[in-house]
Design a protein around this motif. Structure first.
Motif, PDB file in Angstrom:
ATOM      1  N   TYR A 156       0.827  -1.207   0.000  1.00  0.00           N
ATOM      2  CA  TYR A 156       0.000   0.000   0.000  1.00  0.00           C
ATOM      3  C   TYR A 156       0.863   1.259   0.000  1.00  0.00           C
ATOM      4  CZ  TYR A 156      -3.733  -3.205   0.960  1.00  0.00           C
ATOM      5  OH  TYR A 156      -4.623  -4.235   0.862  1.00  0.00           O
ATOM      6  N   GLY A 157       0.215   2.335  -0.339  1.00  0.00           N
ATOM      7  CA  GLY A 157       0.914   3.613  -0.394  1.00  0.00           C
ATOM      8  C   GLY A 157       1.243   3.973  -1.827  1.00  0.00           C
TER       9      GLY A 157
ATOM     10  N   GLY B 282      -2.842   0.311  -3.804  1.00  0.00           N
ATOM     11  CA  GLY B 282      -3.314   1.672  -3.955  1.00  0.00           C
ATOM     12  C   GLY B 282      -2.870   2.560  -2.813  1.00  0.00           C
ATOM     13  N   CYS B 283      -3.226   3.806  -2.937  1.00  0.00           N
ATOM     14  CA  CYS B 283      -2.730   4.815  -2.004  1.00  0.00           C
ATOM     15  C   CYS B 283      -3.552   4.887  -0.721  1.00  0.00           C
ATOM     16  CB  CYS B 283      -2.740   6.193  -2.663  1.00  0.00           C
ATOM     17  SG  CYS B 283      -1.701   6.290  -4.109  1.00  0.00           S
ATOM     18  N   VAL B 284      -4.792   4.415  -0.786  1.00  0.00           N
ATOM     19  CA  VAL B 284      -5.667   4.559   0.371  1.00  0.00           C
ATOM     20  C   VAL B 284      -5.398   3.414   1.346  1.00  0.00           C
ATOM     21  CG1 VAL B 284      -8.038   4.703   1.175  1.00  0.00           C
ATOM     22  CG2 VAL B 284      -7.396   5.675  -1.043  1.00  0.00           C
ATOM     23  N   VAL B 285      -4.887   3.753   2.487  1.00  0.00           N
ATOM     24  CA  VAL B 285      -4.562   2.745   3.487  1.00  0.00           C
ATOM     25  C   VAL B 285      -5.645   2.738   4.558  1.00  0.00           C
ATOM     26  CG1 VAL B 285      -2.858   1.966   5.160  1.00  0.00           C
ATOM     27  CG2 VAL B 285      -2.116   3.078   3.055  1.00  0.00           C
ATOM     28  N   GLN B 286      -6.281   1.580   4.707  1.00  0.00           N
ATOM     29  CA  GLN B 286      -7.334   1.441   5.707  1.00  0.00           C
ATOM     30  C   GLN B 286      -6.943   0.355   6.700  1.00  0.00           C
ATOM     31  OE1 GLN B 286     -10.461   0.580   2.932  1.00  0.00           O
ATOM     32  NE2 GLN B 286     -11.121   2.711   2.827  1.00  0.00           N
TER      33      GLN B 286
ATOM     34  N   ASN C  84      -7.345  -3.386   5.482  1.00  0.00           N
ATOM     35  CA  ASN C  84      -6.787  -3.809   4.209  1.00  0.00           C
ATOM     36  C   ASN C  84      -6.154  -5.189   4.327  1.00  0.00           C
ATOM     37  OD1 ASN C  84      -7.445  -1.556   2.787  1.00  0.00           O
ATOM     38  ND2 ASN C  84      -5.456  -0.599   2.924  1.00  0.00           N
TER      39      ASN C  84
END
Ligand SMILES: [Zn+2]
Length: 67
Positions: A25-26, A45-49, A52
């Motif tokens: 991620y990132g 992807g860029c959205v880190v939850q 994940n």
């Protein structure tokens, strides 16, 4: 020497295929794009939850595990 660990001891909970892709991620670097295109990792992807998944199965595409 490899850039990323290959988690050979980990198996998909659905189809039991081992050695899943590690999801990174990132914002991806050029190095990471290269690793993805060569099949070493998967880009998440860029959205880190918080929830994940950490791995993506090479066979069935199921995503599982914790980052
Ligand atoms: Zn699977």
């Amino acid at each position: 020497m490899t850039l990323f660990d290959n988690p050979e001891d980990i198996a998909c909970p659905k189809c039991e295929t081992s050695n899943p892709l590690e999801i990174i991620y990132g914002f991806p670097s050029e190095e990471m794009f290269g690793a993805e295109s060569s099949g070493s990792i998967a880009l998440g992807g860029c959205v880190v939850q918080d929830d994940n998944p950490a791995y993506r199965c090479r066979r069935c595409g199921h995503e599982f595990g914790e980052v």
